[in-house]
Design an enzyme around this catalytic site. Sequence first.
Site, PDB file in Angstrom:
ATOM      1  N   LYS A  39      45.140  80.170  46.269  1.00 32.16           N
ATOM      2  CA  LYS A  39      45.546  80.351  44.871  1.00 32.16           C
ATOM      3  C   LYS A  39      46.688  79.407  44.489  1.00 32.16           C
ATOM      4  CE  LYS A  39      46.719  84.718  45.236  1.00 32.16           C
ATOM      5  NZ  LYS A  39      46.497  84.985  46.670  1.00 32.16           N
ATOM      6  N   ARG A  70      48.809  92.350  41.202  1.00 29.65           N
ATOM      7  CA  ARG A  70      48.413  92.628  42.576  1.00 29.65           C
ATOM      8  C   ARG A  70      48.078  94.094  42.784  1.00 29.65           C
ATOM      9  NH1 ARG A  70      51.058  88.147  45.407  1.00 29.65           N
ATOM     10  NH2 ARG A  70      50.762  88.258  47.651  1.00 29.65           N
ATOM     11  N   ARG A  79      49.873  78.267  60.072  1.00 26.31           N
ATOM     12  CA  ARG A  79      50.661  77.370  59.206  1.00 26.31           C
ATOM     13  C   ARG A  79      52.046  77.081  59.798  1.00 26.31           C
ATOM     14  NH1 ARG A  79      50.087  78.996  53.185  1.00 26.31           N
ATOM     15  NH2 ARG A  79      50.920  80.970  53.937  1.00 26.31           N
ATOM     16  N   ARG A 106      56.804  80.210  58.424  1.00 22.10           N
ATOM     17  CA  ARG A 106      57.335  81.070  57.369  1.00 22.10           C
ATOM     18  C   ARG A 106      57.373  82.491  57.907  1.00 22.10           C
ATOM     19  NH1 ARG A 106      54.140  80.755  51.636  1.00 22.10           N
ATOM     20  NH2 ARG A 106      53.888  82.981  51.904  1.00 22.10           N
ATOM     21  N   ARG A 135      49.578  91.832  55.456  1.00 18.51           N
ATOM     22  CA  ARG A 135      49.329  91.296  54.103  1.00 18.51           C
ATOM     23  C   ARG A 135      47.845  91.407  53.757  1.00 18.51           C
ATOM     24  NH1 ARG A 135      51.715  85.463  54.390  1.00 18.51           N
ATOM     25  NH2 ARG A 135      51.282  85.323  52.170  1.00 18.51           N
TER      26      ARG A 135
HETATM   27  P1  AMP Z   1      52.648  85.273  47.806  1.00 17.62           P
HETATM   28  O1  AMP Z   1      53.326  83.962  47.956  1.00 17.62           O
HETATM   29  O2  AMP Z   1      51.951  85.431  46.463  1.00 17.62           O
HETATM   30  O3  AMP Z   1      51.734  85.614  48.957  1.00 17.62           O
HETATM   31  O4  AMP Z   1      53.798  86.389  47.786  1.00 17.62           O
HETATM   32  C1  AMP Z   1      54.680  86.560  48.867  1.00 17.62           C
HETATM   33  C2  AMP Z   1      55.242  87.978  48.883  1.00 17.62           C
HETATM   34  O5  AMP Z   1      55.958  88.233  47.653  1.00 17.62           O
HETATM   35  C3  AMP Z   1      54.208  89.084  48.953  1.00 17.62           C
HETATM   36  O6  AMP Z   1      53.797  89.342  50.281  1.00 17.62           O
HETATM   37  C4  AMP Z   1      54.976  90.246  48.345  1.00 17.62           C
HETATM   38  O7  AMP Z   1      55.920  90.787  49.244  1.00 17.62           O
HETATM   39  C5  AMP Z   1      55.750  89.571  47.228  1.00 17.62           C
HETATM   40  N1  AMP Z   1      54.986  89.542  45.954  1.00 17.62           N
HETATM   41  C6  AMP Z   1      54.523  88.429  45.306  1.00 17.62           C
HETATM   42  N2  AMP Z   1      53.876  88.769  44.182  1.00 17.62           N
HETATM   43  C7  AMP Z   1      53.917  90.131  44.102  1.00 17.62           C
HETATM   44  C8  AMP Z   1      53.411  91.098  43.188  1.00 17.62           C
HETATM   45  N3  AMP Z   1      52.706  90.724  42.101  1.00 17.62           N
HETATM   46  N4  AMP Z   1      53.654  92.404  43.431  1.00 17.62           N
HETATM   47  C9  AMP Z   1      54.363  92.798  44.505  1.00 17.62           C
HETATM   48  N5  AMP Z   1      54.853  91.958  45.437  1.00 17.62           N
HETATM   49  C10 AMP Z   1      54.640  90.618  45.235  1.00 17.62           C
END
Ligand code: AMP
Length: 217
Positions: free
Chosen positions: A14, A90, A129, A163, A174
């Site tokens: 994404k 989400r 990664r 990371r 996740r």
């Molecule tokens: P991402 O880079 O989108 O995978 O986001 C990294 C982390 O940020 C996720 O594993 C969540 O802990 C938090 N996060 C990002 N977007 C959201 C969301 N819309 N709702 C809740 N937590 C989020």
Amino acid sequence: MPNYVFLGPPGAGKGTLGAMLCETYGNIHVSTGDILRAELASGSALGREVAECMEGGGLVSDELVAKLVRKRLGREDIAAAGFLLDGFPRTVPQAEALDALLAEVGLSLDRAVLFEVDQELLFKRMAGRRLCPACGAIYNTFFMPPRQAGFCDACPGTALVTRKDDNPETVRNRLAVYQEQTAPLIGHYAKKGLLTRVDGTPPKEETFAVLQAALGI
Ligand code: AMP
């Protein structure tokens, strides 16, 4: 300009495809993950509040992310450029909050794109990664290993890092959180007639071409 939501499990591409789309068409890329990581890195009170949750691969509260998105979508540049939401919504309550917010600011969603990728490939994309802390280069121990294991090709002697939320246990968490809390959104957007499915398995250039065709852009 059209407004998009990108849906799909972590590791589906994404962020990468979102950046490609925004660079090509000028939409504004709104990634809640990036916003939250920037807060973490700055050491702000908000960053400290979400640190533990993010590092364990859980979700931060619906209220908090909805507030961040409201702040960004409320800015003037959005209406002309169009937005691309990446990583939000989400959960079903977040999708409902987005519907209400869009109605409030007079915007509407044109498409929700779901990137579909097999679980094992997702696991390898994330758990493999590695990043160079000096130049930002990204490697993958399964698909694009550096010449010398653990070190950057371009920065001699610089050890690659993982990371925090890419460690195998967190990645599993996740993916489970996605299945439980985010996958139900597919039905939310299908019901509205806004859902487009794209296979996220091929390399990014190929997937981007499929995405452009699917969106008719
Ligand atoms: P991402 O880079 O989108 O995978 O986001 C990294 C982390 O940020 C996720 O594993 C969540 O802990 C938090 N996060 C990002 N977007 C959201 C969301 N819309 N709702 C809740 N937590 C989020």
